[in-house]
Motif scaffolding. Structure first.
Motif, mmCIF file in Angstrom:
data_model
loop_
_atom_site.group_PDB
_atom_site.id
_atom_site.type_symbol
_atom_site.label_atom_id
_atom_site.label_comp_id
_atom_site.label_asym_id
_atom_site.label_seq_id
_atom_site.Cartn_x
_atom_site.Cartn_y
_atom_site.Cartn_z
ATOM 1 N N SER A 1 0.828 -1.208 0.000
ATOM 2 C CA SER A 1 0.000 0.000 0.000
ATOM 3 C C SER A 1 0.864 1.259 0.000
ATOM 4 O O SER A 1 0.591 2.217 -0.729
ATOM 5 C CB SER A 1 -0.923 0.006 1.220
ATOM 6 O OG SER A 1 -1.786 -1.108 1.218
ATOM 7 N N ARG B 1 -10.636 7.741 -4.228
ATOM 8 C CA ARG B 1 -9.646 7.767 -3.146
ATOM 9 C C ARG B 1 -9.300 9.217 -2.829
ATOM 10 O O ARG B 1 -9.099 10.033 -3.740
ATOM 11 C CB ARG B 1 -8.377 7.006 -3.558
ATOM 12 C CG ARG B 1 -8.639 5.561 -4.018
ATOM 13 C CD ARG B 1 -9.257 4.716 -2.910
ATOM 14 N NE ARG B 1 -9.752 3.428 -3.399
ATOM 15 C CZ ARG B 1 -9.160 2.260 -3.181
ATOM 16 N NH1 ARG B 1 -8.037 2.216 -2.496
ATOM 17 N NH2 ARG B 1 -9.691 1.157 -3.652
ATOM 18 N N LYS C 1 -7.597 -2.030 2.399
ATOM 19 C CA LYS C 1 -8.131 -1.160 1.360
ATOM 20 C C LYS C 1 -8.270 0.276 1.849
ATOM 21 O O LYS C 1 -8.025 1.225 1.102
ATOM 22 C CB LYS C 1 -9.472 -1.687 0.863
ATOM 23 C CG LYS C 1 -9.360 -2.958 0.013
ATOM 24 C CD LYS C 1 -10.701 -3.439 -0.445
ATOM 25 C CE LYS C 1 -11.294 -2.503 -1.439
ATOM 26 N NZ LYS C 1 -10.495 -2.406 -2.673
ATOM 27 N N LYS C 2 -8.671 0.456 3.102
ATOM 28 C CA LYS C 2 -8.791 1.795 3.646
ATOM 29 C C LYS C 2 -7.443 2.495 3.718
ATOM 30 O O LYS C 2 -7.367 3.729 3.693
ATOM 31 C CB LYS C 2 -9.428 1.740 5.043
ATOM 32 C CG LYS C 2 -10.922 1.414 5.013
ATOM 33 C CD LYS C 2 -11.509 1.347 6.409
ATOM 34 C CE LYS C 2 -12.994 1.053 6.369
ATOM 35 N NZ LYS C 2 -13.586 0.941 7.731
ATOM 36 N N GLU C 3 -6.374 1.711 3.808
ATOM 37 C CA GLU C 3 -5.016 2.282 3.868
ATOM 38 C C GLU C 3 -4.444 2.548 2.483
ATOM 39 O O GLU C 3 -3.364 3.108 2.363
ATOM 40 C CB GLU C 3 -4.100 1.328 4.627
ATOM 41 C CG GLU C 3 -4.457 1.181 6.104
ATOM 42 C CD GLU C 3 -3.662 0.080 6.771
ATOM 43 O OE1 GLU C 3 -2.852 -0.571 6.076
ATOM 44 O OE2 GLU C 3 -3.846 -0.140 7.991
ATOM 45 N N GLY C 4 -5.144 2.097 1.439
ATOM 46 C CA GLY C 4 -4.654 2.346 0.091
ATOM 47 C C GLY C 4 -4.345 1.122 -0.714
ATOM 48 O O GLY C 4 -3.792 1.201 -1.803
ATOM 49 N N GLN D 1 -6.716 7.072 0.531
ATOM 50 C CA GLN D 1 -7.533 6.167 1.325
ATOM 51 C C GLN D 1 -8.945 6.022 0.771
ATOM 52 O O GLN D 1 -9.464 6.925 0.115
ATOM 53 C CB GLN D 1 -7.570 6.638 2.778
ATOM 54 C CG GLN D 1 -6.198 6.615 3.444
ATOM 55 C CD GLN D 1 -6.222 7.144 4.864
ATOM 56 O OE1 GLN D 1 -7.024 8.008 5.202
ATOM 57 N NE2 GLN D 1 -5.344 6.623 5.702
ATOM 58 N N TRP D 2 -9.540 4.898 1.068
ATOM 59 C CA TRP D 2 -10.876 4.541 0.577
ATOM 60 C C TRP D 2 -11.873 4.605 1.721
ATOM 61 O O TRP D 2 -11.662 4.004 2.767
ATOM 62 C CB TRP D 2 -10.814 3.122 -0.002
ATOM 63 C CG TRP D 2 -12.130 2.512 -0.389
ATOM 64 C CD1 TRP D 2 -12.947 2.904 -1.403
ATOM 65 C CD2 TRP D 2 -12.751 1.353 0.189
ATOM 66 N NE1 TRP D 2 -14.042 2.080 -1.482
ATOM 67 C CE2 TRP D 2 -13.943 1.111 -0.521
ATOM 68 C CE3 TRP D 2 -12.397 0.492 1.244
ATOM 69 C CZ2 TRP D 2 -14.796 0.051 -0.212
ATOM 70 C CZ3 TRP D 2 -13.246 -0.565 1.553
ATOM 71 C CH2 TRP D 2 -14.423 -0.773 0.827
ATOM 72 N N ASP D 3 -12.947 5.354 1.515
ATOM 73 C CA ASP D 3 -14.021 5.424 2.494
ATOM 74 C C ASP D 3 -15.258 4.793 1.869
ATOM 75 O O ASP D 3 -15.895 5.395 0.992
ATOM 76 C CB ASP D 3 -14.309 6.880 2.872
ATOM 77 C CG ASP D 3 -15.436 7.013 3.901
ATOM 78 O OD1 ASP D 3 -15.996 5.967 4.302
ATOM 79 O OD2 ASP D 3 -15.750 8.150 4.277
ATOM 80 N N ASP E 1 -9.497 -3.376 6.020
ATOM 81 C CA ASP E 1 -8.494 -2.525 6.677
ATOM 82 C C ASP E 1 -7.404 -2.133 5.689
ATOM 83 O O ASP E 1 -6.969 -0.967 5.660
ATOM 84 C CB ASP E 1 -7.872 -3.253 7.874
ATOM 85 C CG ASP E 1 -8.865 -3.432 9.024
ATOM 86 O OD1 ASP E 1 -9.889 -2.717 9.023
ATOM 87 O OD2 ASP E 1 -8.620 -4.289 9.889
#
Length: 300
Positions: free
Chosen positions: A115, A151, A295-298, A156-158, A293
């Motif tokens: 990531s 992103r 994916k939310k970090e990139g 980051q992905w929300d 987790d």
């Protein structure tokens, strides 16, 4: 085995439409290429989408340094064959720069560190869209993805803050520093992918077919052995006939005991199995929300 070609053609048309939308809406465009079957299918679709012109995407590979040699050779050969730009960024460089930390211990893996390397590459190369081979059937976190996945400026992905996608209208508008991940084969299943590969006679790395390899078993997952893999005292390396269903970093890629040596045999095997594709991915067993987790970090 009877294959619904009309169904595959609808999926292909949808994916090609999305790729053409990406080409129209974005400037710096890359396909996240791992040498796995899904990213290979993406490249095949991109070729068809823009033929006879050359596809307007570079290939970007985030190399953990723990990849299968067969995958790396396939990557280089394909890029040379197509005459497309191949961009490679290394997790090893991120570790040396202090941007990522090398995990220690028996279960150490560089998979999560990808990531950091990916987000640094997005910033360095001014990428505003990265096309990935994620599919909704793979894992519950990926089931939340839209085709156009926004992103923020931190990469980051929300999942609660994504653009609505009505009919076939995709909104690629973004602010400076933001980017998109786009997933053209989101609606495909693993079986769809394999049937498409068979229909189109797409070349794949030999890892996907049955071969003899040194492996060991950990927590009910068969893992390929490599010199950098640490073993528990109770674990033994042995040779077996296996193949990969999904390919990533060696430390987290589970292998399947199999006799399937042709595409027809693989399709039949996938149609009959009751184990999910990512059921053999060791990194997904770290927690219930491991994929979300990351994916939310990139992550991809």
């Amino acid at each position: 085995m009877v294959i619904n070609s009309e169904h595959l053609r609808e999926l292909e048309n949808e994916a090609i439409y999305i790729m053409r939308e990406v080409a129209a809406q974005f400037e710096k465009k890359v396909i996240l290429f791992s040498g796995g079957k899904d990213s290979i299918v993406l490249v095949h679709l991109a070729k068809k989408a823009f033929w006879p012109a050359k596809m307007p995407f570079s290939l970007l590979h985030i190399d953990t340094g723990h990849n299968f040699e067969e995958t790396l050779k396939f990557r280089d050969d394909l890029a040379n064959e197509l005459g497309v730009e191949l961009l490679v960024r290394y997790v090893e460089d991120s570790i040396k720069k202090g941007r990522a930390t090398e995990e220690q211990g028996i279960n150490a893996s560089r998979n999560k560190s990808q990531s950091v390397t990916l987000l640094d590459a997005v910033d360095e190369l001014k990428i505003d869209v990265a096309i990935g081979g994620g599919r909704r059937d793979e894992e519950k976190a990926r089931a939340k993805e839209r085709f156009f996945s926004h992103r923020n400026e931190f990469g980051q992905w929300d999942p609660k803050n994504q653009r609505p996608e009505l009919w076939n209208i995709f909104n690629g508008r973004k602010n400076m520093g933001e980017h998109f991940r786009v997933f053209p084969i989101s609606n495909w299943t693993e079986l769809d992918v394999w049937q498409y590969i068979m229909n189109e006679n797409i070349n794949l790395p030999s890892l996907y077919y049955t071969h003899t390899r040194k492996i060991f078993k950990r927590n009910d997952v068969y893992l390929a052995w490599a010199p950098f893999m640490q073993l528990k005292p109770s674990e033994e390396v042995f040779e077996a006939e296996v193949r990969c269903r999904t390919i990533g970093d060696i430390t987290c890629t589970g292998v399947t005991l199999s006799k399937a040596q042709t595409l027809e045999e693989i399709v039949a095997e996938i149609a009959a199995t009751r184990v999910t594709e990512r059921g053999g991915r060791y990194d997904d067993r770290r927690s219930e929300a491991a994929m979300e987790d990351r994916k939310k970090e990139g992550y991809f």
